[in-house]
Design a protein around this motif. Sequence first.
Motif, short mmCIF file in Angstrom:
data_model
loop_
_atom_site.label_atom_id
_atom_site.label_comp_id
_atom_site.label_asym_id
_atom_site.label_seq_id
_atom_site.Cartn_x
_atom_site.Cartn_y
_atom_site.Cartn_z
N ALA B 222 0.80 -1.16 0.12
CA ALA B 222 -0.04 0.15 -0.22
C ALA B 222 0.72 1.33 0.11
O ALA B 222 0.53 2.13 -0.79
CB ALA B 222 -1.12 -0.04 1.18
N VAL B 223 1.82 1.42 0.78
CA VAL B 223 2.93 2.53 0.93
C VAL B 223 3.69 2.69 -0.36
O VAL B 223 3.79 3.86 -0.91
CB VAL B 223 3.69 2.36 2.21
N LEU B 224 4.11 1.67 -1.07
CA LEU B 224 5.23 1.58 -1.93
C LEU B 224 4.17 2.14 -3.22
O LEU B 224 4.73 2.89 -4.21
CB LEU B 224 5.93 0.33 -2.24
N ILE B 225 3.01 1.47 -3.68
CA ILE B 225 2.42 1.85 -4.66
C ILE B 225 1.95 3.18 -4.40
O ILE B 225 1.87 3.97 -5.57
CB ILE B 225 1.15 0.66 -4.72
N ALA B 226 1.41 3.47 -3.21
CA ALA B 226 0.77 5.10 -3.23
C ALA B 226 2.01 5.95 -3.49
O ALA B 226 1.73 7.25 -3.82
CB ALA B 226 0.57 5.17 -1.83
N TYR B 278 4.61 -1.99 -11.75
CA TYR B 278 5.67 -1.14 -10.89
C TYR B 278 6.35 -1.83 -9.75
O TYR B 278 7.40 -1.87 -9.62
CB TYR B 278 4.87 0.00 -10.51
N MET B 279 5.51 -2.96 -8.97
CA MET B 279 5.96 -3.52 -7.99
C MET B 279 7.04 -4.46 -8.37
O MET B 279 8.17 -4.75 -7.70
CB MET B 279 4.82 -4.03 -7.04
N GLU B 280 6.52 -5.36 -9.60
CA GLU B 280 7.70 -6.26 -9.96
C GLU B 280 8.67 -5.62 -10.40
O GLU B 280 9.94 -6.10 -10.28
CB GLU B 280 6.88 -6.90 -11.21
N ALA B 281 8.80 -4.41 -11.28
CA ALA B 281 10.11 -3.77 -11.61
C ALA B 281 11.17 -2.94 -10.34
O ALA B 281 12.10 -3.28 -10.35
CB ALA B 281 9.50 -2.82 -12.70
#
Lengths: 70, 299
Positions: B222-226, B278-281
């Motif tokens: 949640a924090v990293l995607i935001a 985004y998370m995978e990269a």
Amino acid sequence: MYAVAEVLDESCVAHKGCRLCIMYCPEANTIMFDPEKKVAVVNEYSCKGCELCVVVCNAAKHQAIKMASR
Amino acid sequence: MDKEKIKINPEFYDIMPVEYQELVENATYGKEDRGWKDVGSSKELIEEHSLCAGCPESIAFRHILASLPNPEETVMVGSTGCTSLVFPHIALHNIHSLFGNQNAVASGLKRALAYRFPDKIKDVVVLAGDGATVDIGLDMTLQSWFRQEKFATICFDNELYANTGGQESGLMQKGFVGKMAPAGKQFEKVDMPGLAKTSGCHYVAMLTSSKPNRVEKVIRNAVLIAREIGPTYVQIYTPCILEIGKQMMEGLQEMRDSEGPGQRFEYQEFITDEAKAYMEAKHPKKKRKKKRVEEKKVD
Ligand SMILES: Cc1ncc(C[n+]2csc(CCOP(=O)(O)OP(=O)(O)O)c2C)c(N)n1
Ligand code: SF4
Ligand code: SF4
Ligand code: SF4
Ligand SMILES: [Mg+2]
């Protein structure tokens, strides 16, 4: 008089990796792992006596925490 | 803020409170690989507070603060309610906003931080009760998602207004009789994760606080995607043991009973394709060096 949790060193299996009470105690910095004795230890000053640690320890059949009055 | 700023001048070390000394010496600030496994061996970023003995909000707070990826550069925004009894005791920058305004305050804050510190990563995380998020602040919550504001919204869902004695909330279950809601709730529990998805959130999760490893994973996402993609929403069941008539040691069991298949807090997770890519990269899954013993047992 109030109740606090107390760990029985001889029954605690924290040396085998158990951290259940540490994980679930609602209060921060209250049950800590003692790296020398390799047991869980309760900071009595911040224990609120909720007994959740007793529940999780007993559920895992370790029976290593009892409540004590102060 | 960084850890340098809270260091104690050696001349004054001995007169500082022991809790502060521990924070400087032994907190997990600045550690890349922080997580719930640190509890019990490092200083947590939360001190004694006045929540009821056994309150699951308190358990959730511990696991969340242990899981924040970048606490030094995180500002939390709270709201009125039981959660606001904890904020003054956390070692993180935080703002208390007027009840319900938290997502509006966080929107301005995130934009101001991006303007003021263009070269720094700054995370903004809202943490508020269900009354603040879904009733009185619903307008601000949804509008911030429509505008694609880049911060995480965490809702502590205890299905009522705990801090004022148990009034009905939008997230209360249908039929529930509260101390201050004697007629019983007549409407369904609001499907807030559903609203979050259709209102533009890139990551949505619903869970309880019974599994620290799951809380850690969800909070990190949640924090990293935001941080870079857009709004995210996390709803955590933190039952108010006082208002639902449970004993102080029964909170954990209540969470476990409510997350089984078909139950109202069965685990749900949603992620948009953009956020996933985004998370995978940028933030591929962490590999833990040490095996986490006991984790299986509690799952
Ligand atoms: C503007 C405003 N309206 C009403 C209140 C009164 N009030 C204080 S806490 C609260 C309820 C909080 O409920 P929730 O957000 O679910 O948090 P909880 O206490 O359940 O964790 C209310 C209505 C207030 N403080 N400010
Ligand atoms: S749950 Fe019981 S056995 Fe496990 S660490 Fe705590 S006191 Fe020791
Ligand atoms: S009784 Fe409650 S507060 Fe005290 S150590 Fe056990 S779980 Fe923590
Ligand atoms: S009133 Fe309920 S939510 Fe508030 S601290 Fe007590 S148990 Fe927790
Ligand atoms: Mg509430």
